[in-house]
Motif scaffolding. Structure first.
Motif, PDB file in Angstrom:
ATOM      1  N   LEU A   1       0.583   8.394   7.491  1.00  0.00           N
ATOM      2  CA  LEU A   1      -0.241   7.214   7.208  1.00  0.00           C
ATOM      3  C   LEU A   1       0.642   6.055   6.727  1.00  0.00           C
ATOM      4  O   LEU A   1       0.467   4.911   7.150  1.00  0.00           O
ATOM      5  N   ALA A   2       1.596   6.363   5.858  1.00  0.00           N
ATOM      6  CA  ALA A   2       2.512   5.324   5.360  1.00  0.00           C
ATOM      7  C   ALA A   2       3.265   4.681   6.514  1.00  0.00           C
ATOM      8  O   ALA A   2       3.436   3.459   6.558  1.00  0.00           O
ATOM      9  N   GLY A   3       3.707   5.507   7.468  1.00  0.00           N
ATOM     10  CA  GLY A   3       4.422   4.981   8.632  1.00  0.00           C
ATOM     11  C   GLY A   3       3.552   4.052   9.455  1.00  0.00           C
ATOM     12  O   GLY A   3       4.003   2.989   9.907  1.00  0.00           O
ATOM     13  N   GLU A   4       2.272   4.431   9.632  1.00  0.00           N
ATOM     14  CA  GLU A   4       1.339   3.568  10.383  1.00  0.00           C
ATOM     15  C   GLU A   4       1.123   2.244   9.649  1.00  0.00           C
ATOM     16  O   GLU A   4       1.107   1.176  10.255  1.00  0.00           O
ATOM     17  N   LEU A   5       0.936   2.321   8.310  1.00  0.00           N
ATOM     18  CA  LEU A   5       0.674   1.120   7.524  1.00  0.00           C
ATOM     19  C   LEU A   5       1.879   0.191   7.487  1.00  0.00           C
ATOM     20  O   LEU A   5       1.740  -1.025   7.382  1.00  0.00           O
ATOM     21  N   ALA A   6       3.088   0.758   7.576  1.00  0.00           N
ATOM     22  CA  ALA A   6       4.312  -0.042   7.472  1.00  0.00           C
ATOM     23  C   ALA A   6       4.584  -0.832   8.746  1.00  0.00           C
ATOM     24  O   ALA A   6       5.365  -1.778   8.732  1.00  0.00           O
ATOM     25  N   ALA A   7       3.940  -0.434   9.851  1.00  0.00           N
ATOM     26  CA  ALA A   7       4.164  -1.141  11.103  1.00  0.00           C
ATOM     27  C   ALA A   7       3.742  -2.598  10.936  1.00  0.00           C
ATOM     28  O   ALA A   7       2.610  -2.883  10.565  1.00  0.00           O
ATOM     29  N   GLY A   8       4.668  -3.515  11.172  1.00  0.00           N
ATOM     30  CA  GLY A   8       4.349  -4.936  11.061  1.00  0.00           C
ATOM     31  C   GLY A   8       4.320  -5.459   9.640  1.00  0.00           C
ATOM     32  O   GLY A   8       3.924  -6.589   9.402  1.00  0.00           O
ATOM     33  N   LEU A   9       4.732  -4.639   8.673  1.00  0.00           N
ATOM     34  CA  LEU A   9       4.782  -5.102   7.274  1.00  0.00           C
ATOM     35  C   LEU A   9       6.218  -5.030   6.788  1.00  0.00           C
ATOM     36  O   LEU A   9       6.907  -4.040   7.046  1.00  0.00           O
ATOM     37  N   PRO A  10       6.679  -6.071   6.061  1.00  0.00           N
ATOM     38  CA  PRO A  10       7.978  -5.904   5.408  1.00  0.00           C
ATOM     39  C   PRO A  10       7.747  -5.034   4.171  1.00  0.00           C
ATOM     40  O   PRO A  10       7.209  -5.499   3.180  1.00  0.00           O
TER      41      PRO A  10
ATOM     42  N   ALA B   1      -9.395   8.962   0.377  1.00  0.00           N
ATOM     43  CA  ALA B   1     -10.280   8.347   1.369  1.00  0.00           C
ATOM     44  C   ALA B   1     -10.150   6.832   1.471  1.00  0.00           C
ATOM     45  O   ALA B   1     -10.865   6.201   2.236  1.00  0.00           O
ATOM     46  N   ARG B   2      -9.240   6.238   0.710  1.00  0.00           N
ATOM     47  CA  ARG B   2      -9.210   4.785   0.649  1.00  0.00           C
ATOM     48  C   ARG B   2      -7.783   4.252   0.585  1.00  0.00           C
ATOM     49  O   ARG B   2      -6.925   4.847  -0.044  1.00  0.00           O
ATOM     50  N   ILE B   3      -7.542   3.130   1.249  1.00  0.00           N
ATOM     51  CA  ILE B   3      -6.249   2.445   1.213  1.00  0.00           C
ATOM     52  C   ILE B   3      -6.405   1.185   0.371  1.00  0.00           C
ATOM     53  O   ILE B   3      -7.404   0.479   0.488  1.00  0.00           O
ATOM     54  N   GLY B   4      -5.432   0.922  -0.480  1.00  0.00           N
ATOM     55  CA  GLY B   4      -5.501  -0.276  -1.311  1.00  0.00           C
ATOM     56  C   GLY B   4      -4.133  -0.926  -1.459  1.00  0.00           C
ATOM     57  O   GLY B   4      -3.116  -0.403  -0.992  1.00  0.00           O
TER      58      GLY B   4
ATOM     59  N   ARG C   1       6.359   0.508  -0.945  1.00  0.00           N
ATOM     60  CA  ARG C   1       6.805  -0.387  -2.007  1.00  0.00           C
ATOM     61  C   ARG C   1       7.320  -1.677  -1.387  1.00  0.00           C
ATOM     62  O   ARG C   1       7.601  -1.722  -0.203  1.00  0.00           O
ATOM     63  N   LYS C   2       7.460  -2.713  -2.228  1.00  0.00           N
ATOM     64  CA  LYS C   2       7.958  -4.019  -1.785  1.00  0.00           C
ATOM     65  C   LYS C   2       7.127  -4.575  -0.627  1.00  0.00           C
ATOM     66  O   LYS C   2       7.649  -5.219   0.282  1.00  0.00           O
ATOM     67  N   ALA C   3       5.815  -4.294  -0.667  1.00  0.00           N
ATOM     68  CA  ALA C   3       4.901  -4.826   0.352  1.00  0.00           C
ATOM     69  C   ALA C   3       4.413  -6.179  -0.145  1.00  0.00           C
ATOM     70  O   ALA C   3       3.606  -6.252  -1.067  1.00  0.00           O
ATOM     71  N   ARG C   4       4.918  -7.254   0.462  1.00  0.00           N
ATOM     72  CA  ARG C   4       4.625  -8.598  -0.037  1.00  0.00           C
ATOM     73  C   ARG C   4       3.189  -9.030   0.267  1.00  0.00           C
ATOM     74  O   ARG C   4       2.695 -10.001  -0.268  1.00  0.00           O
ATOM     75  N   ARG C   5       2.556  -8.323   1.206  1.00  0.00           N
ATOM     76  CA  ARG C   5       1.163  -8.647   1.487  1.00  0.00           C
ATOM     77  C   ARG C   5       0.426  -7.351   1.803  1.00  0.00           C
ATOM     78  O   ARG C   5       1.039  -6.315   2.061  1.00  0.00           O
ATOM     79  N   ALA C   6      -0.903  -7.439   1.779  1.00  0.00           N
ATOM     80  CA  ALA C   6      -1.725  -6.267   2.060  1.00  0.00           C
ATOM     81  C   ALA C   6      -1.628  -5.913   3.537  1.00  0.00           C
ATOM     82  O   ALA C   6      -1.496  -6.804   4.377  1.00  0.00           O
ATOM     83  N   PRO C   7      -1.704  -4.626   3.855  1.00  0.00           N
ATOM     84  CA  PRO C   7      -1.789  -4.271   5.281  1.00  0.00           C
ATOM     85  C   PRO C   7      -3.138  -4.730   5.830  1.00  0.00           C
ATOM     86  O   PRO C   7      -4.067  -4.990   5.068  1.00  0.00           O
TER      87      PRO C   7
END
Length: 188
Positions: A27-36, A82-85, A135-141
């Motif tokens: 899931l982390a890998g999917e969320l990181a796509a397109g995110l710095p 069950a939730r992403i934040g 970590r170091k996600a400057r914006r929300a996915p």
């Protein structure tokens, strides 16, 4: 650590089992796509129950007693992740339960009470159960505040006391001790 500063950074946590850990890391890998952002290594995935902070190793006995007592009063459980934040102030993307299970709240409260009674420090901010994925996600996915379908089942059988150790390759979490959740389930 130098002799000048023997304090250890420690916290109580729940560790996902192999299946939940693998799904969370995917899931982390999917969320990181397109995110710095930096993906948290699979081995570091955990749910912090109570952050203690810097303590001298001489207090480990007191911490162990607090952990043992808190674990003895709560039954094993399975969390539905069950939730992403996103915590914007901390630049962290996380996954967690959609609502607080009573048993999880009881475990946190029990730990806080034991630490307070033992005169141990701990983070007194309100408990927000989550597992940090990025970590170091400057914006929300884009999927911020989205549901995880199907929810990731995370069986919880043990409470773990962890030490945060800074190493050249980043931070590693080392288990210092763990205790089985030994309370009776409601209705049993």
């Amino acid at each position: 650590a130098s002799c000048m500063n023997p304090a250890w950074r420690v916290f109580f946590a729940l560790a996902p089992g192999p299946r939940a850990r693998a799904r969370l890391h995917d899931l982390a890998g999917e969320l990181a796509a397109g995110l710095p952002a930096r993906i948290v290594p699979a081995a570091n995935l955990h749910l912090t129950l109570l952050f203690v902070g810097r303590v001298s190793p001489v207090r480990l006995g007191d911490l162990a007693l607090a952990g043992q007592r808190a674990a003895a009063s709560v039954a094993p459980m399975t969390l539905a992740i069950a939730r992403i934040g996103w915590f914007g102030r901390a630049d962290v993307v996380w996954a967690g339960p959609a609502r607080m299970p009573a048993s999880l709240g009881a475990l946190h409260a029990g730990l806080a009470g034991e630490c307070r009674a033992a005169g141990l420090p701990f983070d007194r901010r309100p408990f927000a159960p989550h597992l940090t994925l990025l970590r170091k996600a400057r914006r929300a996915p884009d999927t911020h505040d989205a549901a995880i379908e199907p929810p990731i089942a995370m069986p919880v059988r043990r409470l773990v006391l962890m030490r945060s150790v800074s190493e050249p390759g980043g931070v590693r979490y080392r288990p210092l001790a763990s205790w089985p959740l030994a309370g009776r389930a409601a209705g049993s």
